[in-house]
Design an enzyme around this catalytic site. Structure first.
Site, short mmCIF file in Angstrom:
data_model
loop_
_atom_site.label_atom_id
_atom_site.label_comp_id
_atom_site.label_asym_id
_atom_site.label_seq_id
_atom_site.Cartn_x
_atom_site.Cartn_y
_atom_site.Cartn_z
N ASP A 103 -0.09 -11.03 -7.94
CA ASP A 103 1.36 -11.23 -8.06
C ASP A 103 1.67 -12.19 -9.20
O ASP A 103 0.91 -13.14 -9.46
CB ASP A 103 1.93 -11.80 -6.75
CG ASP A 103 2.23 -10.70 -5.74
OD1 ASP A 103 1.92 -9.52 -6.01
OD2 ASP A 103 2.77 -11.04 -4.66
N GLY A 133 -1.40 -6.51 1.30
CA GLY A 133 -2.27 -6.65 0.15
C GLY A 133 -2.54 -8.10 -0.20
O GLY A 133 -2.18 -9.02 0.55
N GLY A 176 0.81 -1.22 0.00
CA GLY A 176 0.00 0.00 0.00
C GLY A 176 0.84 1.25 0.00
O GLY A 176 0.47 2.26 0.59
N GLY A 196 -1.19 -9.94 -2.39
CA GLY A 196 0.02 -10.72 -2.58
C GLY A 196 0.53 -11.33 -1.29
O GLY A 196 0.96 -12.50 -1.27
#
Length: 307
Positions: free
Chosen positions: A284, A76, A23, A78
């Site tokens: 990702d 996040g 972020g 990922g």
């Protein structure tokens, strides 16, 4: 559809896995706010943050074996994906403090973006069993995913979106779409559903969904359900730049049912072949096609709001 498995959990000790870079650096601040709220709620917090993805994965594995009540991810999609590799198929639930760009796991499960409210939910919510998707390359590399996997124009767009710093959130993907139109072309593709050849022609994109959205709320698989024992597949067929530009607003809203050039499928096993096409899972990069997708039924365990 699978029977919904929901249980109440007593959350008194957690491991809080944070990616400080997620972020655009906001994850560190959100993690601190969540940790304070957990302490206020009487929860013991073990803070972990690896210096690399491999180190974070090892820390998550060790935390799961230490007797915690929940593994909580502040980051996040990922980082959630990384945690899933260790946490899936266990009886330790996964909590989420959303602190990424897209936050599509949080969108799927109704988790608030405010870190303090998300922390309260983890303590007061319930644990739900879900399906996860599994990817497997022809050389045997495997990885689980929780939301969507993209290949084709949308994975190329994701690569472009990850390379630009502005604008923020889902607007980055819209900007990347515009930039990639300059090089747009359809791609030869073969898709097999449960062993049968279904698609053998150039397409624009193919998205495999365990849940509905990717890219910060783009509902590429609007009918996907995380507990139905199937993976959803949305295929955008061969079309020109103008047609693709017209389709993307409908993809964002999920209003794609019956749209010309868009096909939706559902299967337990999906194989997609495109030459040297990158694949993005939970935001990702994973590998390049060909890849086989399958459902890991009841492999996920998330802390979510009470029904």
């Amino acid at each position: 559809m699978n029977t919904i498995d929901i249980s109440q959990r007593d959350i008194s000790k957690i491991a809080l896995l944070t990616n400080p870079a997620a972020g655009k650096g906001r994850a560190k601040e959100k993690g601190a706010l969540a940790a304070r709220k957990f302490h206020d709620l009487g929860v013991d917090v073990i803070s972990i943050a690896g210096s690399s993805p491999e180190a974070s994965a090892q820390l998550a594995t060790e935390a799961l074996a230490s007797g915690i009540d929940a593994l909580v991810v502040c980051g996040g999609d990922g980082l959630i994906n990384l945690a899933l590799q260790a946490q899936a198929h266990t009886d330790v639930p996964l909590g989420i403090i959303p602190a990424g760009t897209g936050n599509d796991h949080a969108r799927e499960y109704g988790i608030p973006l405010d870190p303090e409210r998300a922390a309260e939910l983890i303590v007061d919510g319930v644990a739900v069993r879900t399906d996860l998707g599994k990817m497997r390359t022809d050389d045997g590399r495997e990885r689980l995913f929780g939301t969507c996997v993209t290949q084709g124009f949308d994975s190329i767009v994701t690569e472009r979106a990850n390379s630009i710093a502005w604008p923020k959130g889902s607007a980055r993907y819209v900007t990347a779409i515009v930039l990639e139109f300059l090089h747009f072309h359809s791609i030869p593709c073969k898709i097999y559903l449960d062993g049968a050849l279904e698609v053998d022609e150039p397409i624009t994109l193919a998205a495999v969904g365990n849940t509905r959205s990717y890219g910060g709320g783009m509902k590429i698989c609007p009918d996907a359900r995380h507990n139905d024992g199937k993976l959803d597949l949305t295929v955008l067929g061969r079309m020109n730049r103008y047609s693709v530009a017209r389709k993307f607003p409908k993809i964002y809203s999920g209003n794609i049912r019956g749209e010309d050039g868009l096909s939706q499928y559902r299967a337990e096993h999906i194989r997609i072949e495109m030459p040297d096409m990158p694949v993005y899972a939970d935001g990702d990069r994973f590998d390049v096609l060909p890849i086989e997708y399958s459902v890991e039924k009841n492999a996920g365990l998330y802390l979510i709001p009470r029904p």
